[in-house]
Structures are given as C-alpha cells and as structure tokens.
Design a protein around this motif. Structure first.
Motif, PDB file in Angstrom:
ATOM      1  N   PHE A  45      13.590  -1.264 -12.855  1.00  0.00           N
ATOM      2  CA  PHE A  45      13.791  -1.224 -11.547  1.00  0.00           C
ATOM      3  C   PHE A  45      13.451  -2.372 -10.882  1.00  0.00           C
ATOM      4  CE2 PHE A  45      12.906   3.034 -13.268  1.00  0.00           C
ATOM      5  CZ  PHE A  45      13.832   3.822 -12.633  1.00  0.00           C
ATOM      6  N   GLN A  46      14.441  -3.448 -11.396  1.00  0.00           N
ATOM      7  CA  GLN A  46      14.317  -4.952 -10.675  1.00  0.00           C
ATOM      8  C   GLN A  46      14.844  -5.044  -9.530  1.00  0.00           C
ATOM      9  OE1 GLN A  46      15.691  -7.963 -13.417  1.00  0.00           O
ATOM     10  NE2 GLN A  46      14.667  -6.823 -15.392  1.00  0.00           N
ATOM     11  N   GLU A  47      15.482  -4.002  -8.922  1.00  0.00           N
ATOM     12  CA  GLU A  47      15.845  -3.890  -7.532  1.00  0.00           C
ATOM     13  C   GLU A  47      14.747  -3.993  -6.785  1.00  0.00           C
ATOM     14  OE1 GLU A  47      16.781   0.450  -8.813  1.00  0.00           O
ATOM     15  OE2 GLU A  47      16.764  -1.667  -9.748  1.00  0.00           O
ATOM     16  N   TYR A  48      13.529  -3.376  -6.986  1.00  0.00           N
ATOM     17  CA  TYR A  48      12.350  -3.570  -6.131  1.00  0.00           C
ATOM     18  C   TYR A  48      11.249  -4.576  -6.711  1.00  0.00           C
ATOM     19  CZ  TYR A  48      14.272   1.129  -4.791  1.00  0.00           C
ATOM     20  OH  TYR A  48      14.848   2.123  -4.469  1.00  0.00           O
ATOM     21  N   GLU A  49      10.615  -4.894  -5.486  1.00  0.00           N
ATOM     22  CA  GLU A  49       9.216  -5.668  -5.940  1.00  0.00           C
ATOM     23  C   GLU A  49       8.121  -4.771  -5.827  1.00  0.00           C
ATOM     24  OE1 GLU A  49       6.577  -9.409  -4.167  1.00  0.00           O
ATOM     25  OE2 GLU A  49       8.398  -8.920  -3.232  1.00  0.00           O
ATOM     26  N   PHE A  50       7.372  -4.765  -6.850  1.00  0.00           N
ATOM     27  CA  PHE A  50       6.362  -3.952  -7.055  1.00  0.00           C
ATOM     28  C   PHE A  50       4.908  -4.691  -6.646  1.00  0.00           C
ATOM     29  CE2 PHE A  50       9.416  -2.009  -9.438  1.00  0.00           C
ATOM     30  CZ  PHE A  50       9.219  -0.668  -9.455  1.00  0.00           C
ATOM     31  N   ILE A  51       4.117  -3.892  -5.673  1.00  0.00           N
ATOM     32  CA  ILE A  51       3.061  -4.590  -5.245  1.00  0.00           C
ATOM     33  C   ILE A  51       1.584  -3.514  -5.467  1.00  0.00           C
ATOM     34  CG2 ILE A  51       1.841  -5.352  -3.286  1.00  0.00           C
ATOM     35  CD1 ILE A  51       4.268  -7.108  -3.978  1.00  0.00           C
ATOM     36  N   SER A  52       0.815  -3.932  -6.016  1.00  0.00           N
ATOM     37  CA  SER A  52      -0.436  -3.557  -6.244  1.00  0.00           C
ATOM     38  C   SER A  52      -1.370  -3.316  -4.768  1.00  0.00           C
ATOM     39  CB  SER A  52      -1.170  -3.713  -7.539  1.00  0.00           C
ATOM     40  OG  SER A  52      -2.537  -3.228  -7.724  1.00  0.00           O
ATOM     41  N   VAL A  53      -1.708  -2.028  -4.375  1.00  0.00           N
ATOM     42  CA  VAL A  53      -2.688  -2.043  -3.155  1.00  0.00           C
ATOM     43  C   VAL A  53      -3.884  -1.337  -3.807  1.00  0.00           C
ATOM     44  CG1 VAL A  53      -3.137  -1.157  -0.968  1.00  0.00           C
ATOM     45  CG2 VAL A  53      -0.581  -1.787  -1.836  1.00  0.00           C
ATOM     46  N   ASP A  54      -4.967  -2.081  -3.672  1.00  0.00           N
ATOM     47  CA  ASP A  54      -6.221  -1.481  -3.821  1.00  0.00           C
ATOM     48  C   ASP A  54      -6.791  -0.522  -2.605  1.00  0.00           C
ATOM     49  OD1 ASP A  54      -9.128  -1.465  -3.783  1.00  0.00           O
ATOM     50  OD2 ASP A  54      -9.223  -2.895  -5.673  1.00  0.00           O
ATOM     51  N   ARG A  55      -6.898   0.710  -3.056  1.00  0.00           N
ATOM     52  CA  ARG A  55      -7.139   1.444  -2.387  1.00  0.00           C
ATOM     53  C   ARG A  55      -8.715   1.309  -1.585  1.00  0.00           C
ATOM     54  NH1 ARG A  55     -11.501   4.942  -1.865  1.00  0.00           N
ATOM     55  NH2 ARG A  55     -11.205   6.927  -0.977  1.00  0.00           N
ATOM     56  N   ASP A  56      -9.510   0.669  -1.997  1.00  0.00           N
ATOM     57  CA  ASP A  56     -11.077   0.628  -1.742  1.00  0.00           C
ATOM     58  C   ASP A  56     -10.992  -0.651  -0.617  1.00  0.00           C
ATOM     59  OD1 ASP A  56     -11.905   2.714  -2.952  1.00  0.00           O
ATOM     60  OD2 ASP A  56     -12.560   1.372  -4.806  1.00  0.00           O
ATOM     61  N   GLU A  57      -9.918  -1.548  -0.973  1.00  0.00           N
ATOM     62  CA  GLU A  57      -9.815  -2.796  -0.110  1.00  0.00           C
ATOM     63  C   GLU A  57      -9.168  -2.347   1.445  1.00  0.00           C
ATOM     64  OE1 GLU A  57      -8.270  -7.430  -0.329  1.00  0.00           O
ATOM     65  OE2 GLU A  57      -8.363  -6.165  -2.422  1.00  0.00           O
ATOM     66  N   PHE A  58      -8.057  -1.342   0.879  1.00  0.00           N
ATOM     67  CA  PHE A  58      -7.219  -1.023   1.940  1.00  0.00           C
ATOM     68  C   PHE A  58      -7.512   0.091   2.454  1.00  0.00           C
ATOM     69  CE2 PHE A  58      -5.208  -5.118   0.113  1.00  0.00           C
ATOM     70  CZ  PHE A  58      -5.389  -5.900   1.417  1.00  0.00           C
ATOM     71  N   ILE A  59      -8.640   0.891   2.547  1.00  0.00           N
ATOM     72  CA  ILE A  59      -8.798   2.263   2.776  1.00  0.00           C
ATOM     73  C   ILE A  59      -8.080   2.551   4.191  1.00  0.00           C
ATOM     74  CG2 ILE A  59     -10.900   1.972   3.957  1.00  0.00           C
ATOM     75  CD1 ILE A  59      -9.819   4.887   1.690  1.00  0.00           C
ATOM     76  N   ASP A  60      -8.013   1.710   5.334  1.00  0.00           N
ATOM     77  CA  ASP A  60      -7.507   2.081   6.556  1.00  0.00           C
ATOM     78  C   ASP A  60      -6.078   2.095   6.452  1.00  0.00           C
ATOM     79  OD1 ASP A  60      -9.944   2.175   7.738  1.00  0.00           O
ATOM     80  OD2 ASP A  60      -9.734   0.035   8.485  1.00  0.00           O
ATOM     81  N   ILE A  63      -5.221   5.567   4.920  1.00  0.00           N
ATOM     82  CA  ILE A  63      -5.186   6.625   5.855  1.00  0.00           C
ATOM     83  C   ILE A  63      -3.962   6.631   6.826  1.00  0.00           C
ATOM     84  CG2 ILE A  63      -6.548   7.087   7.988  1.00  0.00           C
ATOM     85  CD1 ILE A  63      -9.118   6.324   6.607  1.00  0.00           C
ATOM     86  N   GLU A  64      -3.501   5.390   7.165  1.00  0.00           N
ATOM     87  CA  GLU A  64      -2.358   5.126   8.141  1.00  0.00           C
ATOM     88  C   GLU A  64      -1.197   5.787   7.170  1.00  0.00           C
ATOM     89  OE1 GLU A  64       0.612   1.310   9.464  1.00  0.00           O
ATOM     90  OE2 GLU A  64      -1.645   0.987   9.390  1.00  0.00           O
ATOM     91  N   LYS A  65      -1.115   5.608   6.195  1.00  0.00           N
ATOM     92  CA  LYS A  65       0.128   6.090   5.444  1.00  0.00           C
ATOM     93  C   LYS A  65      -0.086   7.426   4.838  1.00  0.00           C
ATOM     94  CE  LYS A  65       2.631   2.508   6.641  1.00  0.00           C
ATOM     95  NZ  LYS A  65       3.709   2.773   7.429  1.00  0.00           N
ATOM     96  N   ASP A  66      -1.365   8.262   4.829  1.00  0.00           N
ATOM     97  CA  ASP A  66      -1.639   9.318   4.436  1.00  0.00           C
ATOM     98  C   ASP A  66      -1.329   9.384   2.705  1.00  0.00           C
ATOM     99  OD1 ASP A  66      -1.807  10.769   6.868  1.00  0.00           O
ATOM    100  OD2 ASP A  66       0.318  11.073   6.972  1.00  0.00           O
ATOM    101  N   VAL A  67      -2.251   8.257   2.274  1.00  0.00           N
ATOM    102  CA  VAL A  67      -2.258   8.192   0.744  1.00  0.00           C
ATOM    103  C   VAL A  67      -3.639   8.504   0.452  1.00  0.00           C
ATOM    104  CG1 VAL A  67      -2.069   6.658  -1.258  1.00  0.00           C
ATOM    105  CG2 VAL A  67      -0.680   6.331   0.879  1.00  0.00           C
ATOM    106  N   TYR A  68      -4.065  10.011   0.043  1.00  0.00           N
ATOM    107  CA  TYR A  68      -5.306  10.152  -0.190  1.00  0.00           C
ATOM    108  C   TYR A  68      -5.740  10.424  -1.655  1.00  0.00           C
ATOM    109  CZ  TYR A  68      -5.612  10.743   4.913  1.00  0.00           C
ATOM    110  OH  TYR A  68      -5.805  10.476   6.042  1.00  0.00           O
ATOM    111  N   GLY A  69      -4.479  10.353  -2.473  1.00  0.00           N
ATOM    112  CA  GLY A  69      -4.822  10.370  -4.006  1.00  0.00           C
ATOM    113  C   GLY A  69      -4.382   9.231  -4.747  1.00  0.00           C
ATOM    114  N   ILE A  70      -4.864   8.855  -5.578  1.00  0.00           N
ATOM    115  CA  ILE A  70      -4.465   7.847  -6.488  1.00  0.00           C
ATOM    116  C   ILE A  70      -4.282   8.176  -8.126  1.00  0.00           C
ATOM    117  CG2 ILE A  70      -4.919   5.658  -5.122  1.00  0.00           C
ATOM    118  CD1 ILE A  70      -7.431   5.616  -6.572  1.00  0.00           C
ATOM    119  N   PRO A  71      -3.271   7.465  -8.865  1.00  0.00           N
ATOM    120  CA  PRO A  71      -2.236   6.381  -8.400  1.00  0.00           C
ATOM    121  C   PRO A  71      -1.268   7.228  -7.392  1.00  0.00           C
ATOM    122  CG  PRO A  71      -2.093   7.213 -10.542  1.00  0.00           C
ATOM    123  CD  PRO A  71      -3.440   7.764 -10.342  1.00  0.00           C
ATOM    124  N   SER A  72      -0.862   6.561  -6.344  1.00  0.00           N
ATOM    125  CA  SER A  72       0.298   6.951  -5.855  1.00  0.00           C
ATOM    126  C   SER A  72       1.236   5.640  -5.658  1.00  0.00           C
ATOM    127  CB  SER A  72      -0.437   7.615  -4.256  1.00  0.00           C
ATOM    128  OG  SER A  72      -0.833   8.823  -4.593  1.00  0.00           O
TER     129      SER A  72
END
Length: 105
Positions: A45-60, A63-72
């Motif tokens: 899926f090279q049409e997308y750039e994939f970025i890893s987001v550390d849940r603990d580093e970006f907990i706010d 919350i803003e994006k309603d991501v409460y389970g991981i991996p998501s």
C-alpha cells in the motif's frame, strides 16, 4: 515505519498526504505480533505513508481521536479521516490489508 515526533506533525501529515497512523506501544504483545508483517503491508500500500504513534507518548492525541485500544489504525486522505480500524483485538495481516484496501480513494 517512522515514528511520530509531535502532535503538530500528526496534524500536518493528516492534512498533507494520504497517511495511515498505527497506534502502538512497546509493552503491547499484540502490537509486537504484527510488527514483522508491517513492512510487507506498507509495500503493498505504497500510496500511503505509514507512521507509528506511541500510545504512551501521545495519550492526549489518542483521547482526542478516540483510540483506546491498540494496535489500531487511523487513515487520513485530503485532510479527512478516511477510515479507522480501532479496537483492542489482535489483528491479522489479512484484516489490516482488507481495511486498507477498502479505504476510499
């Protein structure tokens, strides 16, 4: 997959290009299960750039994006959320690829 550096970068990337954010954490066993398959998924899926987001580093941000389970996964295209695959369940390569294949273009 590169790691998110700041909340500002998240918002900039979401506005600029087709991007998929993978929310994860170092302690998450289900995240470690999919780590080895992600390079193949990214290659398919090279049409997308994939970025890893550390849940603990970006907990706010989680919350803003309603991501409460991981991996998501949150996908953005043209500044709009294009889709989400958000849950606390273990995800298979087939499920991730199906999610990505069904995103609006």
């Amino acid at each position: 997959m590169r790691r998110l550096q700041s909340v500002d970068e998240f918002h900039d990337l979401a506005e600029e290009k087709p991007v998929v954010f993978m929310f994860t954490a170092g302690w998450c066993p289900d995240c470690r299960v999919i780590d080895p398959i992600m390079p193949e998924v990214e290659n398919s899926f090279q049409e997308y750039e994939f970025i890893s987001v550390d849940r603990d580093e970006f907990i706010d941000l989680c919350i803003e994006k309603d991501v409460y389970g991981i991996p998501s996964f949150l996908a953005f295209n043209n500044g709009q959320e294009a889709g989400r695959f958000v849950s606390k369940d273990r995800k298979t390569q087939e499920e991730i690829e199906s999610f990505l294949a069904n995103l609006p273009k």
